[in-house]
Scaffold this active site. Structure first.
Site, PDB file in Angstrom:
ATOM      1  N   ASP A 158      -9.866   9.014 -40.528  1.00  0.00           N
ATOM      2  CA  ASP A 158     -10.308   7.971 -41.446  1.00  0.00           C
ATOM      3  C   ASP A 158     -11.629   8.361 -41.547  1.00  0.00           C
ATOM      4  O   ASP A 158     -11.935   8.990 -41.402  1.00  0.00           O
ATOM      5  CB  ASP A 158      -9.677   6.424 -41.132  1.00  0.00           C
ATOM      6  CG  ASP A 158      -9.280   6.180 -42.376  1.00  0.00           C
ATOM      7  OD1 ASP A 158      -9.458   6.114 -42.865  1.00  0.00           O
ATOM      8  OD2 ASP A 158      -8.321   5.111 -41.768  1.00  0.00           O
ATOM      9  N   ASP A 218      -4.887   2.825 -50.068  1.00  0.00           N
ATOM     10  CA  ASP A 218      -4.136   3.086 -48.869  1.00  0.00           C
ATOM     11  C   ASP A 218      -2.900   1.868 -49.716  1.00  0.00           C
ATOM     12  O   ASP A 218      -3.180   1.285 -51.039  1.00  0.00           O
ATOM     13  CB  ASP A 218      -4.598   1.343 -47.884  1.00  0.00           C
ATOM     14  CG  ASP A 218      -5.131   1.943 -46.789  1.00  0.00           C
ATOM     15  OD1 ASP A 218      -5.916   2.952 -46.440  1.00  0.00           O
ATOM     16  OD2 ASP A 218      -5.289   1.313 -45.818  1.00  0.00           O
TER      17      ASP A 218
END
Length: 410
Positions: A158, A218
């Site tokens: 990430d 997201d």
């Protein structure tokens, strides 16, 4: 002790190995399929969840149709949600022993014994997405060595805490993963490529260094967020190919209050664009409808096939769209073509009549195709065009095969 020795051996290898300049793991020749803990459970995870999910992957039939990866996301480290992720004196990040008393290696062994693969997670920056620190920046060698000692098969890196140039981060991870000599699928989340902290971009090194890259922010279990992520795939079909795939984030099928038609549309659109099929629901407790969507073999076959484009939008008129993907032709007829096609109605309220003209697929109006409706499971033939009525927030998912101009069949 044995695991600690393996980690130190890898650290020595990292210091001596002539590192490769390209990812060379031979993985993701088709879009990866599996499950991830994040969308449904977020950081509320423990080993019981993972052991039960492994069992459910097999008992539900999901493994039989291609789902393989069992993936961690945030919340596995000791000190989660305290602001301080615990590393030992050698810099190795500690897993939460209250949540995972049997340990990561035993879980990995269980996953592998069932014929599945083990995926893990970290952040390439100074802190994780919830603020826990330190994350992997400055500890990349320790983290890769530890992941390899656990026999992981996939890692998602990430970018919540990153400050360095994305190319620098991704190259560093790619080199260290290559040096393990273990095939570890590299999932790049927001470190450049098509999405870097809200800025859409594309760098040609993405496909050379990673197996999949996030194209979007997201996802969430709402129609609007699924549509936002889908939008990032418009025009991106030629960026993806075997070994390197666009990732509009993991599936929300079966989460939140999505309707059956929305679940079906979501899955179909991820299939037609060759997106990784990583389920994000609680597969231990899902309805038959959700299971039927996730295990539709015809839809999955379209997702897993590749010839030229990974799939793209080829037509839009208001809220009606057509997405298509060239497919390998299995007939022996010279010049025959095959396609996957999704007729999509984005409208919130009204049905729509959608026509696919074969000329849109660079065929003539005298071309005839065999047509398989992948949700209705019905076969038919069509010449020149197909017209279907599609409900709001729904799709018709078709496979066109043996498409030939009439008179050229032989």
């Amino acid at each position: 002790i044995k695991m600690a020795l393996e980690m130190w051996k890898l650290l020595l290898v990292f210091s001596l190995f002539n590192l490769s300049v390209q990812l060379d793991n031979g993985l993701a020749r088709s879009p990866p399929m599996g499950w991830s803990s994040w969308n449904h459970f977020h950081r509320e995870i423990n080993e019981t969840l993972f052991y039960e999910t492994v069992d459910a992957m097999l008992s539900s039939g999901m493994a039989m149709v291609g789902y393989r990866y069992i993936n961690f996301d945030g919340g596995w480290w000791e000190g989660h949600d305290t602001g301080h992720a615990i590393r030992n004196s050698s810099g190795f990040l500690q897993y939460d022993k209250m949540r995972f008393p049997k340990g990561m290696k035993m879980l990995a062994d269980y996953i592998h014994a069932k014929g599945l693969r083990f995926g893990h997670y970290t952040d390439g920056g100074k802190h994780f997405c919830n603020g826990d620190a330190p994350a992997s920046e400055g500890y990349e060698k320790q983290d890769v060595a530890q992941f390899a000692s656990w026999d992981i098969d996939m890692v998602k890196v990430d970018a919540c805490g990153t400050m360095e140039d994305p190319n620098v981060i991704v190259t560093r991870w790619q080199e260290l993963l290559n040096a393990t000599r273990r095939p570890i699928l590299f999932s790049n989340c927001h470190n450049g490529c098509m999405m870097q902290k809200g800025r859409s971009s594309w760098e040609p090194w993405c496909g050379d260094l990673t197996n999949m890259w996030r194209t979007s922010s997201d996802i969430g279990a709402s129609w609007s967020r699924i549509m936002n992520n889908l939008n990032t795939l418009v025009g991106a079909g030629l960026k993806a190919k075997p070994g390197q795939w666009n990732d509009p984030d993991f599936l929300e099928v079966g989460n939140g209050e999505l309707t059956e038609s929305e679940n079906r549309a979501h899955f179909s659109l991820w299939c037609i664009t060759s997106a990784p099929l990583i389920a994000g629901n609680d597969i231990r407790n899902m309805s038959k409808s959700v299971l039927d969507i996730l295990t539709n073999r015809d839809a999955i076959a379209v997702n897993q096939a590749h010839t030229t484009s990974a799939g793209d939008r080829i037509f839009q008129n208001g809220s009606t769209e057509i997405w298509a993907k060239p497919l390998p032709e299995v007939s022996a007829i010279a010049g025959a073509k095959s396609f996957g096609v999704v007729l999509f109605n984005r409208d919130d309220h009204d049905k729509a009549e959608i026509t696919l003209h074969f000329m849109t697929l660079n065929m003539t109006d005298t071309t005839q195709c065999s047509v398989r409706d992948l949700w209705m499971k019905k076969n038919s033939d069509a010449k020149g065009s197909i017209t279907m009525t599609v409900d709001p927030h729904d799709v018709a998912f078709l496979r066109l095969s043996v498409c030939v101009k009439l008179g050229d069949e032989y």
